[in-house]
Design an enzyme around this catalytic site. Structure first.
Site, PDB file in Angstrom:
ATOM      1  N   ARG A  21     -18.714 -26.941  16.369  1.00  0.00           N
ATOM      2  CA  ARG A  21     -19.104 -27.077  15.631  1.00  0.00           C
ATOM      3  C   ARG A  21     -18.715 -27.169  14.368  1.00  0.00           C
ATOM      4  O   ARG A  21     -19.049 -27.447  13.264  1.00  0.00           O
ATOM      5  CB  ARG A  21     -20.085 -25.562  15.822  1.00  0.00           C
ATOM      6  CG  ARG A  21     -20.542 -25.771  14.834  1.00  0.00           C
ATOM      7  CD  ARG A  21     -21.850 -24.320  15.059  1.00  0.00           C
ATOM      8  NE  ARG A  21     -22.397 -23.789  14.271  1.00  0.00           N
ATOM      9  CZ  ARG A  21     -22.608 -23.354  13.224  1.00  0.00           C
ATOM     10  NH1 ARG A  21     -22.441 -21.868  13.520  1.00  0.00           N
ATOM     11  NH2 ARG A  21     -24.126 -22.667  12.380  1.00  0.00           N
ATOM     12  N   ASN A  39     -22.558 -20.912   7.244  1.00  0.00           N
ATOM     13  CA  ASN A  39     -20.408 -20.584   8.193  1.00  0.00           C
ATOM     14  C   ASN A  39     -20.336 -19.881   7.902  1.00  0.00           C
ATOM     15  O   ASN A  39     -19.613 -19.380   8.941  1.00  0.00           O
ATOM     16  CB  ASN A  39     -19.810 -21.500   6.917  1.00  0.00           C
ATOM     17  CG  ASN A  39     -20.049 -22.857   7.432  1.00  0.00           C
ATOM     18  OD1 ASN A  39     -20.043 -24.029   8.031  1.00  0.00           O
ATOM     19  ND2 ASN A  39     -19.064 -24.205   5.825  1.00  0.00           N
ATOM     20  N   HIS A  72     -19.372 -29.694  10.910  1.00  0.00           N
ATOM     21  CA  HIS A  72     -19.675 -28.919  10.104  1.00  0.00           C
ATOM     22  C   HIS A  72     -18.712 -28.998   9.289  1.00  0.00           C
ATOM     23  O   HIS A  72     -18.865 -29.592   7.719  1.00  0.00           O
ATOM     24  CB  HIS A  72     -19.380 -26.992   9.521  1.00  0.00           C
ATOM     25  CG  HIS A  72     -20.538 -26.854  10.342  1.00  0.00           C
ATOM     26  ND1 HIS A  72     -21.282 -25.288  10.165  1.00  0.00           N
ATOM     27  CD2 HIS A  72     -21.944 -27.004  10.916  1.00  0.00           C
ATOM     28  CE1 HIS A  72     -22.197 -25.224  10.645  1.00  0.00           C
ATOM     29  NE2 HIS A  72     -22.427 -26.240  11.350  1.00  0.00           N
TER      30      HIS A  72
HETATM   31  C1  HEM Z   1     -29.578 -30.625  14.602  1.00  0.00           C
HETATM   32  C2  HEM Z   1     -29.439 -29.879  13.430  1.00  0.00           C
HETATM   33  C3  HEM Z   1     -28.920 -28.696  13.449  1.00  0.00           C
HETATM   34  C4  HEM Z   1     -28.764 -27.102  13.163  1.00  0.00           C
HETATM   35  C5  HEM Z   1     -29.965 -27.099  12.575  1.00  0.00           C
HETATM   36  C6  HEM Z   1     -27.886 -26.623  14.290  1.00  0.00           C
HETATM   37  C7  HEM Z   1     -27.993 -25.112  13.784  1.00  0.00           C
HETATM   38  C8  HEM Z   1     -27.404 -24.071  14.399  1.00  0.00           C
HETATM   39  C9  HEM Z   1     -27.033 -23.199  14.207  1.00  0.00           C
HETATM   40  C10 HEM Z   1     -28.145 -21.725  13.747  1.00  0.00           C
HETATM   41  C11 HEM Z   1     -25.816 -22.035  15.326  1.00  0.00           C
HETATM   42  C12 HEM Z   1     -26.146 -20.734  16.164  1.00  0.00           C
HETATM   43  C13 HEM Z   1     -24.706 -19.899  14.280  1.00  0.00           C
HETATM   44  C14 HEM Z   1     -24.587 -18.690  14.678  1.00  0.00           C
HETATM   45  O1  HEM Z   1     -25.821 -18.470  14.369  1.00  0.00           O
HETATM   46  O2  HEM Z   1     -24.161 -18.489  14.188  1.00  0.00           O
HETATM   47  C15 HEM Z   1     -25.385 -23.661  16.088  1.00  0.00           C
HETATM   48  C16 HEM Z   1     -23.754 -23.328  16.253  1.00  0.00           C
HETATM   49  C17 HEM Z   1     -23.454 -24.542  17.227  1.00  0.00           C
HETATM   50  N1  HEM Z   1     -23.678 -25.703  16.562  1.00  0.00           N
HETATM   51 FE1  HEM Z   1     -25.487 -26.430  15.527  1.00  0.00          FE
HETATM   52  N2  HEM Z   1     -27.298 -26.789  15.056  1.00  0.00           N
HETATM   53  C18 HEM Z   1     -27.275 -29.066  14.486  1.00  0.00           C
HETATM   54  C19 HEM Z   1     -27.031 -29.716  15.199  1.00  0.00           C
HETATM   55  C20 HEM Z   1     -25.049 -29.583  15.855  1.00  0.00           C
HETATM   56  C21 HEM Z   1     -24.510 -30.687  15.454  1.00  0.00           C
HETATM   57  C22 HEM Z   1     -24.712 -31.996  15.368  1.00  0.00           C
HETATM   58  C23 HEM Z   1     -23.369 -30.435  16.776  1.00  0.00           C
HETATM   59  C24 HEM Z   1     -21.984 -30.309  16.853  1.00  0.00           C
HETATM   60  C25 HEM Z   1     -22.063 -32.580  16.591  1.00  0.00           C
HETATM   61  C26 HEM Z   1     -23.725 -28.514  16.207  1.00  0.00           C
HETATM   62  C27 HEM Z   1     -22.976 -27.823  17.372  1.00  0.00           C
HETATM   63  C28 HEM Z   1     -23.050 -26.244  17.557  1.00  0.00           C
HETATM   64  C29 HEM Z   1     -22.108 -26.072  18.689  1.00  0.00           C
HETATM   65  C30 HEM Z   1     -21.399 -26.197  19.364  1.00  0.00           C
HETATM   66  C31 HEM Z   1     -22.992 -24.774  18.438  1.00  0.00           C
HETATM   67  C32 HEM Z   1     -22.354 -23.274  19.110  1.00  0.00           C
HETATM   68  C33 HEM Z   1     -20.774 -23.079  18.078  1.00  0.00           C
HETATM   69  C34 HEM Z   1     -20.652 -21.317  18.487  1.00  0.00           C
HETATM   70  O3  HEM Z   1     -21.038 -20.735  19.926  1.00  0.00           O
HETATM   71  O4  HEM Z   1     -19.361 -21.023  17.795  1.00  0.00           O
HETATM   72  N3  HEM Z   1     -25.140 -28.480  16.551  1.00  0.00           N
HETATM   73  N4  HEM Z   1     -26.182 -24.648  15.154  1.00  0.00           N
END
Ligand code: HEM
Ligand SMILES: *[C@@H]1O[C@H](CO)[C@@H](O)[C@H](O)[C@H]1NC(C)=O
Length: 322
Positions: A66, A98, A70
């Site tokens: 992630r 973030n 970002h």
């Molecule tokens: C399609 C649109 C996307 C949205 C709206 C989105 C949104 C989010 C949100 C809200 C979280 C949780 C954050 C939190 O609650 O602290 C998250 C976690 C995550 N996102 Fe996305 N994301 C998107 C696309 C992506 C993409 C393109 C990637 C990587 C190429 C990605 C990788 C991740 C990963 C791996 C996590 C877990 C991180 C952790 O456990 O530390 N996301 N995302």
């Protein structure tokens, strides 16, 4: 210029001009062997640090993936996300998407200090982040890809762009498609990249409205989530994005969507009767297809306008401009 020099000079001008063009084209491109002579152990060093971080805590693999996303979606893959706030820089770390959410900064610092001992001033923080994302996916059982290298690090960050360019989990399908098309991605690539949510966790604040007020959610799934994510408070309580196999990079994310068990509103939007349903069906029934498309889309994401050549710098400390 005196006329007697005009003939050799124009010749020089022609060749130097050609040379200049070639150098610029070359420097604007990334290459897989960028550190082959300047820091031959760079890739192995990053891999070993990532492996040990992921074996201590599997979620760190998700966090590093992630971090790269970002970084890239905010003014290109230039490690701008790693800059700490200073009197002159309002960094990206405290931007909405973030803050209290992005992790992995310490792992990048550890890699960087090892690389500065090995080959001082050579390997960029942006390249470290890109390689760490790939090594994380591999460490959790996902596909591999060749990371192109030669990104340089920014000397600025953008709090504003971090707030506006990163997609919100409350977007609908057209909003998601738009956010990715602004960065040059097709809807299909957006679906593939969203498959990242097959690993990692989200905070209660990111999915609360979904579990209390949406109809597109499996009711027993919603009930089980309410225990950890109450109506009020518990903002930072975590739940896995993929409950089936939270630390395995597989295609279970897409299977979850088909049974209305997407954790985020944005996740479920990819399978709710719209134009991306067919892609979710395809990825959920064909793991190899998902892995191939995911790897391709990651290479493309990693190429988002990084500074190259003489632009930017190679930071000595990823948190600070030199
Ligand atoms: C399609 C649109 C996307 C949205 C709206 C989105 C949104 C989010 C949100 C809200 C979280 C949780 C954050 C939190 O609650 O602290 C998250 C976690 C995550 N996102 Fe996305 N994301 C998107 C696309 C992506 C993409 C393109 C990637 C990587 C190429 C990605 C990788 C991740 C990963 C791996 C996590 C877990 C991180 C952790 O456990 O530390 N996301 N995302
Ligand atoms: C999606 O969200 C946007 C902005 O919130 C809104 O204008 C649009 O009508 C929504 N589209 C659908 C299909 O619900």
């Amino acid at each position: 210029m005196a006329s007697k020099y005009s003939f050799p000079f124009s010749k020089f001008k022609f060749f130097s001009g050609l040379f200049f063009i070639l150098i610029n084209v070359a420097s604007a491109q990334l290459s897989s062997n960028f550190y082959a002579t300047t820091c031959p152990k760079a890739l192995a060093t990053i891999k070993s640090e990532v492996k040990s971080a992921v074996s201590k805590e599997a979620r760190m693999g998700a966090s590093l993936l992630r971090l790269h996303f970002h970084d890239c979606f905010v003014n290109g893959c230039d490690a701008s996300i790693l800059l700490d706030d200073t009197a002159n820089i309002k960094g990206e770390k405290k931007a909405g998407p973030n803050k209290h959410s992005v992790r992995g900064y310490k792992v990048i610092d550890n890699v960087k200090s090892r690389l500065e001992r090995l080959c001082p001033g050579v390997v960029s923080c942006a390249d470290i982040v890109a390689v760490a994302a790939r090594d994380s996916v591999v460490a959790l059982g996902g596909p591999s890809w060749t990371v192109l290298l030669g990104r340089r690090d920014s000397t600025t960050a953008s709090f504003k762009a971090a707030n506006s360019n990163l997609p919100s989990p409350f977007l609908n399908l057209s909003g998601l498609i738009k956010a990715f098309s602004k960065k040059g991605f097709t809807a299909k690539e957006m679906v593939a990249l969203s498959g990242s949510h097959t690993i990692g966790k989200a905070r209660c604040v990111s999915f609360r409205p979904r579990i209390y007020s949406e109809k597109t959610i499996d009711s027993s799934f919603a009930t089980s989530l309410k225990a950890k994510c109450p109506r009020r408070g518990g903002v930072n309580n975590l739940s896995p994005l993929d409950t089936r196999s939270p630390t395995l990079f597989d295609n279970a994310y897409f299977k979850n969507l088909k049974s209305h068990k997407g954790l985020l509103h944005s996740d479920q939007q990819l399978f709710s009767g719209g134009s991306t349903d067919s892609q979710v069906n395809a990825y959920s029934s064909n793991l190899g297809y998902f892995r191939t498309d995911f790897a391709k889309a990651m290479v493309k994401m990693g190429n988002l306008s990084p500074p190259t050549g003489k632009r930017g710098q190679i930071r000595k400390n990823c948190r600070k401009v030199n």
